[in-house]
Design a protein around this motif. Structure first.
Motif, PDB file in Angstrom:
ATOM      1  N   GLY A   1       0.796  -1.225   0.000  1.00 55.90           N
ATOM      2  CA  GLY A   1       0.000   0.000   0.000  1.00 55.90           C
ATOM      3  C   GLY A   1       0.824   1.268   0.000  1.00 55.90           C
ATOM      4  N   ARG A   2       2.103   1.167  -0.315  1.00 54.68           N
ATOM      5  CA  ARG A   2       2.987   2.332  -0.321  1.00 54.68           C
ATOM      6  C   ARG A   2       3.091   2.862  -1.748  1.00 54.68           C
ATOM      7  NH1 ARG A   2       7.740  -0.003   3.694  1.00 54.68           N
ATOM      8  NH2 ARG A   2       6.321  -0.594   5.392  1.00 54.68           N
ATOM      9  N   MET A   3       2.043   3.531  -2.161  1.00 53.47           N
ATOM     10  CA  MET A   3       1.908   3.854  -3.575  1.00 53.47           C
ATOM     11  C   MET A   3       2.908   4.909  -4.057  1.00 53.47           C
ATOM     12  SD  MET A   3      -0.102   1.721  -4.783  1.00 53.47           S
ATOM     13  CE  MET A   3      -0.382   2.403  -6.406  1.00 53.47           C
ATOM     14  N   GLN A  31       5.982   5.209  -3.056  1.00 57.05           N
ATOM     15  CA  GLN A  31       7.221   4.468  -3.248  1.00 57.05           C
ATOM     16  C   GLN A  31       7.116   3.558  -4.469  1.00 57.05           C
ATOM     17  OE1 GLN A  31       8.364   2.214   0.234  1.00 57.05           O
ATOM     18  NE2 GLN A  31      10.548   2.530  -0.138  1.00 57.05           N
ATOM     19  N   ALA A  32       5.958   2.898  -4.614  1.00 57.77           N
ATOM     20  CA  ALA A  32       5.746   2.017  -5.771  1.00 57.77           C
ATOM     21  C   ALA A  32       5.829   2.800  -7.071  1.00 57.77           C
ATOM     22  CB  ALA A  32       4.395   1.325  -5.657  1.00 57.77           C
ATOM     23  N   TYR A  33       5.258   4.001  -7.075  1.00 58.16           N
ATOM     24  CA  TYR A  33       5.284   4.837  -8.272  1.00 58.16           C
ATOM     25  C   TYR A  33       6.710   5.266  -8.612  1.00 58.16           C
ATOM     26  CZ  TYR A  33       4.490   8.855 -11.347  1.00 58.16           C
ATOM     27  OH  TYR A  33       4.527   9.736 -12.384  1.00 58.16           O
ATOM     28  N   THR A  34       7.473   5.637  -7.600  1.00 55.87           N
ATOM     29  CA  THR A  34       8.863   6.039  -7.825  1.00 55.87           C
ATOM     30  C   THR A  34       9.661   4.886  -8.427  1.00 55.87           C
ATOM     31  OG1 THR A  34       8.796   7.635  -6.012  1.00 55.87           O
ATOM     32  CG2 THR A  34      10.966   6.873  -6.707  1.00 55.87           C
ATOM     33  N   PHE A  35       9.479   3.699  -7.876  1.00 52.24           N
ATOM     34  CA  PHE A  35      10.172   2.522  -8.422  1.00 52.24           C
ATOM     35  C   PHE A  35       9.688   2.213  -9.836  1.00 52.24           C
ATOM     36  CE2 PHE A  35      11.015   1.089  -3.896  1.00 52.24           C
ATOM     37  CZ  PHE A  35      12.388   1.284  -3.981  1.00 52.24           C
ATOM     38  N   TYR A  36       8.380   2.402 -10.074  1.00 50.72           N
ATOM     39  CA  TYR A  36       7.859   2.159 -11.426  1.00 50.72           C
ATOM     40  C   TYR A  36       8.539   3.083 -12.439  1.00 50.72           C
ATOM     41  CZ  TYR A  36       5.322   2.810 -15.648  1.00 50.72           C
ATOM     42  OH  TYR A  36       5.054   2.958 -16.986  1.00 50.72           O
ATOM     43  N   LYS A  65      -1.593   8.192  -7.333  1.00 45.70           N
ATOM     44  CA  LYS A  65      -2.361   9.439  -7.332  1.00 45.70           C
ATOM     45  C   LYS A  65      -2.042  10.291  -8.567  1.00 45.70           C
ATOM     46  CE  LYS A  65       1.111  11.791  -4.510  1.00 45.70           C
ATOM     47  NZ  LYS A  65       1.502  12.151  -3.129  1.00 45.70           N
ATOM     48  N   GLN A  66      -0.892  10.011  -9.222  1.00 41.06           N
ATOM     49  CA  GLN A  66      -0.495  10.779 -10.405  1.00 41.06           C
ATOM     50  C   GLN A  66      -1.291  10.373 -11.645  1.00 41.06           C
ATOM     51  OE1 GLN A  66       1.512   9.151  -8.330  1.00 41.06           O
ATOM     52  NE2 GLN A  66       3.180  10.476  -7.654  1.00 41.06           N
ATOM     53  N   TRP A  67      -2.031   9.281 -11.588  1.00 44.72           N
ATOM     54  CA  TRP A  67      -2.743   8.769 -12.755  1.00 44.72           C
ATOM     55  C   TRP A  67      -4.249   8.963 -12.596  1.00 44.72           C
ATOM     56  CZ3 TRP A  67      -0.174   3.257 -13.538  1.00 44.72           C
ATOM     57  CH2 TRP A  67       1.202   3.438 -13.755  1.00 44.72           C
ATOM     58  N   GLU A  68      -4.895   9.198 -13.729  1.00 42.78           N
ATOM     59  CA  GLU A  68      -6.359   9.226 -13.736  1.00 42.78           C
ATOM     60  C   GLU A  68      -6.916   7.812 -13.884  1.00 42.78           C
ATOM     61  OE1 GLU A  68      -7.252  11.770 -17.003  1.00 42.78           O
ATOM     62  OE2 GLU A  68      -6.189  13.493 -16.145  1.00 42.78           O
ATOM     63  N   ALA A  69      -6.249   7.004 -14.711  1.00 41.11           N
ATOM     64  CA  ALA A  69      -6.702   5.636 -14.953  1.00 41.11           C
ATOM     65  C   ALA A  69      -5.582   4.878 -15.666  1.00 41.11           C
ATOM     66  CB  ALA A  69      -7.970   5.613 -15.804  1.00 41.11           C
ATOM     67  N   TYR A  70      -5.678   3.564 -15.641  1.00 37.64           N
ATOM     68  CA  TYR A  70      -4.795   2.728 -16.462  1.00 37.64           C
ATOM     69  C   TYR A  70      -5.540   1.460 -16.828  1.00 37.64           C
ATOM     70  CZ  TYR A  70      -3.719  -0.014 -12.201  1.00 37.64           C
ATOM     71  OH  TYR A  70      -3.798  -0.785 -11.080  1.00 37.64           O
ATOM     72  N   SER A  71      -5.119   0.828 -17.936  1.00 41.27           N
ATOM     73  CA  SER A  71      -5.792  -0.395 -18.373  1.00 41.27           C
ATOM     74  C   SER A  71      -4.777  -1.341 -18.986  1.00 41.27           C
ATOM     75  CB  SER A  71      -6.893  -0.078 -19.395  1.00 41.27           C
ATOM     76  OG  SER A  71      -6.324   0.291 -20.639  1.00 41.27           O
ATOM     77  N   PHE A  72      -5.096  -2.637 -18.954  1.00 42.93           N
ATOM     78  CA  PHE A  72      -4.265  -3.660 -19.582  1.00 42.93           C
ATOM     79  C   PHE A  72      -5.141  -4.859 -19.908  1.00 42.93           C
ATOM     80  CE2 PHE A  72      -3.936  -4.123 -14.950  1.00 42.93           C
ATOM     81  CZ  PHE A  72      -4.261  -5.466 -14.752  1.00 42.93           C
TER      82      PHE A  72
END
Length: 768
Positions: free
Chosen positions: A652-654, A656-661, A714-721
């Motif tokens: 749930g550490r989004m 940090q997850a975003y930075t790593f992404y 929080k930086q994204w509005e949506a994503y899909s795959f």
């Protein structure tokens, strides 16, 4: 170097403005490939500035003799080199008898380069003022065809801007090439013949030692203001080179164009005596279709790939560009059409790391190919290892193992170990575990068990035999230990009881025994065949089990974490946050001795085990280990940020997850490790896909069902795959406040979302 000169764009990699200092980096970033061949984005015309010339043919290599100061028993005799192949893209350009060369031009203006990932082509345009003051406008487009994978095509135009000028195009093929990366400056190619007839040229060559036969070919057409023109030409030929020169007195504002078809045919696909005939057939098909129609087919081929593989991100162009860049290069490198090929860590973008196959394929790439293509593609990657089982047994025998124990190579082209650093070759044996894990992962995901009785069990038995023999009994600990290893963290060599290695060794033995029992009870004919072949007795299996049941795992009672290896707490545990930024990356500033004594972790090690075997540990254990090890991790392996992104998202550490992404997706685009000029990090790009689908999407397979725990930065509005799960295509769209699931066709699909059962039916949108 400016690390952020690539313009942010959702579908293209774009560079504006000519800078000689970034040429090598751009040659990597703008590389093109089609699974069968590839090339760095070298200019077609001459360039006398710093450049890294590279064209590569899949599966063609040279066994460059290992260069070491001393020799050890069991040492690999060679380091397989991905070979720079004869150059077919070259087009020398003379303007009023002066060579066009951006490095020597008086001025280069309006330079723009674009790699269109949506449609699979590379373009370049600029205006150049030569030393003779003639100003020309140049436009080029080239691609390597997916529909005709032995063929590449170039459309190259020159328009005089400020005066009339005689322009001479000299397209050529050149076998007088060398590798950027070579141990002894050997000659890698033996040029057998150079033939020229009409506008066509053919250069037949074979590799030294390995005797791969190839034919490099080209044919050119000339156009003036878009109309094909027959011009007289002058040909030139030597023992390694062939060219044709087309001169035209070009009026100011008139556009003079050459279209060039070229490429390679190889004896992997044709009889070596028929290579020129095969090349002529490729050229005939190219001419029948023409450049424009071939380009249209290219766009359609890429459309089909993107229809399944695309990941869309709304509200963050930088993140969107990053994931598409990764997906694009994975598909340029490997398409699953040939089981004899694999996924090289540099793909077709450079020569570092020699060899085509690392454990990266099993640990990172197979999940991507399973979910974005037909499961047959992933099965081919498993069969690649089965086909090399005898070599894996030979590799183990060279190190003193016996009785069919198999040690798969760290680096290989043909199943034989060809990595020439002892601390990796002899000690990074955890790679064996990834081979076994891929078999488990394939069955878990596809529910196709047939591979294991047909082929996979023999691999598992060879690997289990290796682990049984590699472990030794410690009377002091009253446990089995594994000594003298290097784990995934290559910043610790020759350590004892690397936790990840010990854990995966135990798991491999248990998994092999589980499958032996299953095949014995359910596939009697296969069981009899395999046991007869491998001569496995119950008494040997009991010895394996003794090792697995009594494996030692280093653990700190003080910190309540598994230790990366026995001596980890003996180190000066200064975190990365307290490390001088000027010392980063440490592998470019510190001696190896200093690195080995430091606590710094190159890539996920204990956490790699928690990634593979997530279900074996409660979340609070993951959190405790993540908090202990991540502060010491410098992420100087391309394979590191993706695992941390997946685990940070799970916790749930989004942020940090975003930075790593961003770090994994833009590792090369932003050149985090200051090495992009050497080529791209292809295999870790599959980890970028994982960081979205498994990290943010929370996709897992649980009890035979797809499971999702969707999260969104929080930086994204949506994503899909999209996911191809057991031949059903599921589209997942995650927004800030809801997730939707849509099934393309087939039967209904029961999935888990946040632990709750959800049934998705074809063509009905389900919102959670």
């Amino acid at each position: 170097m400016n690390l952020d000169y690539i313009i942010h764009d959702e579908w293209s990699i774009i560079e504006e403005g000519f800078n000689p200092d970034t040429v090598k980096a751009s040659e990597s970033l703008f590389s093109i490939g089609n699974g069968a061949m590839g090339q760095r984005a070298n200019f077609e015309e001459s360039y006398s500035g710093p450049t890294f010339q590279g064209s590569y043919i899949a599966g063609v290599y040279y066994p460059d003799k290992t260069r070491v100061g001393w020799w050890k028993n069991g040492y690999p005799e060679y380091f397989a080199k991905v070979l720079n192949a004869p150059n077919w893209i070259g087009i020398n350009v003379l303007v009023n008898n002066e060579k066009l060369d951006l490095y020597t031009c008086k001025e280069v203006a309006n330079f723009r380069r674009e790699l269109n990932m949506k449609e699979g082509w590379l373009s370049r345009s600029f205006e150049a003022t030569l030393q003779n003051d003639v100003k020309v406008k140049v436009e080029s487009t080239r691609f390597l065809s997916l529909s005709h994978d032995e063929l590449g095509a170039i459309n190259y135009s020159v328009t005089p801007v400020n005066s009339d000028a005689e322009i001479v195009f000299t397209p050529y093929i050149d076998g007088g090439i060398t590798n950027e990366d070579t141990n002894w400056d050997d000659q890698f190619w033996d040029i057998l013949s150079v033939d020229q007839k009409s506008h066509q040229s053919f250069l037949q060559a074979k590799t030294m030692k390995t005797n791969f036969h190839t034919c490099t070919f080209m044919e050119s057409k000339i156009f003036v203001d878009g109309k094909q023109t027959d011009l007289s030409y002058e040909s030139e030929k030597s023992s390694t080179y062939a060219s044709c020169s087309y001169a035209h007195q070009t009026l100011k504002g008139q556009t003079y164009t050459i279209q060039k078809f070229g490429g390679y045919v190889v004896d992997r696909n044709h009889d070596e005596s028929e290579l020129v005939a095969a090349a002529k057939k490729v050229l005939k098909e190219a001419n029948d279709l023409g450049f424009d129609q071939l380009l249209e087919r290219q766009k359609q081929s890429w459309k089909q790939i993107w229809d399944m593989a695309d990941i869309t991100i709304s509200g963050d162009v930088k993140a969107q560009q990053g994931i598409r860049f990764n997906i694009f290069h994975l598909n340029q490198t490997y398409l699953g059409t040939d089981a004899r090929l694999n996924i090289g860590p540099k793909g077709f973008t450079g020569e570092k790391y020699g060899g085509s196959t690392y454990w990266d394929t099993e640990a990172y790439c197979i999940p991507f190919y399973m979910a974005t293509k037909d499961q047959k593609v992933a099965r081919k990657l498993l069969e690649y290892r089965y086909n090399h089982l005898d070599r894996a047994i030979e590799n183990a025998e060279k190190l003193g193992f016996k009785n069919g124990a198999a040690l798969y190579p760290m680096v290989t082209m043909n199943g034989e170990e060809c990595h020439n650093e002892w601390e990796i070759t002899f000690e990074e044996i955890h790679r064996n575990g990834a081979i076994a894990f891929a078999i488990y992962n394939y069955h878990r995901y596809t529910n196709d068990y047939s591979y294991i009785p047909e082929k996979g069990l023999e691999v598992l038995i060879g690997i289990a035999r290796f682990w049984h023999q590699r472990a030794s009994y410690s009377t002091y600990k009253n446990k089995y230990v594994i000594l003298g290893v290097t784990g995934p963290n290559e910043y610790e060599n020759n350590v004892n009881n690397n936790w990840y290695t010990n854990y995966i060794a135990k798991w491999c033995i248990d998994y092999a025994i589980e499958n032996i029992n299953k095949i014995k009870s359910e596939y009697n004919e296969d069981y009899t065949r395999i046991m007869s072949k491998v001569e496995l007795l119950d008494s040997e299996i009991e010895k394996w089990k003794e090792v697995a049941d009594n494996m030692y795992f280093p653990f700190s009672e003080e910190h309540k974490v598994y230790l990366q290896q026995d001596g980890f707490l003996d180190k000066d545990l200064v975190t990365v946050a307290d490390l001088d930024i000027a010392q980063r990356p440490i592998n470019q500033h510190w001696s190896w001795d200093r690195i080995l004594r430091s606590p710094y972790i190159k890539q996920a090690d204990v956490l790699q085990g928690f990634y593979f075997f997530e279900d074996h540990f409660p979340d609070e254990e993951l959190e405790r280990h993540f908090d202990f090890y991540e502060p010491f991790t410098v992420h100087e392996s391309s394979l590191s940020p993706c695992v941390h992104s997946v685990q940070a998202a799970k916790l749930g550490r989004m942020d940090q997850a975003y930075t790593f992404y961003l770090r994994t997706s833009r590792l090369d685009l932003d050149d985090y490790n200051h090495e992009v000029h050497e080529g791209l990090h292809i295999t870790s790009m599959a980890g970028t896909w994982m960081s979205i689908v498994e990290g943010f999407g929370g996709m897992r397979v649980k009890e035979g069902k797809l499971s999702f725990t969707p999260r969104i930065p929080k930086q994204w509005e949506a994503y899909s795959f999209k996911i191809n799960f057991r031949n059903q295509i599921l589209k997942v769209n995650v927004c800030q406040n809801e997730t939707t699931f849509e099934l393309d066709n087939g039967d209904e699909l029961a999935i888990l979302v946040n632990g709750e059962l959800v049934v998705v039916t074809p063509n009905n949108l389900v919102t959670v």
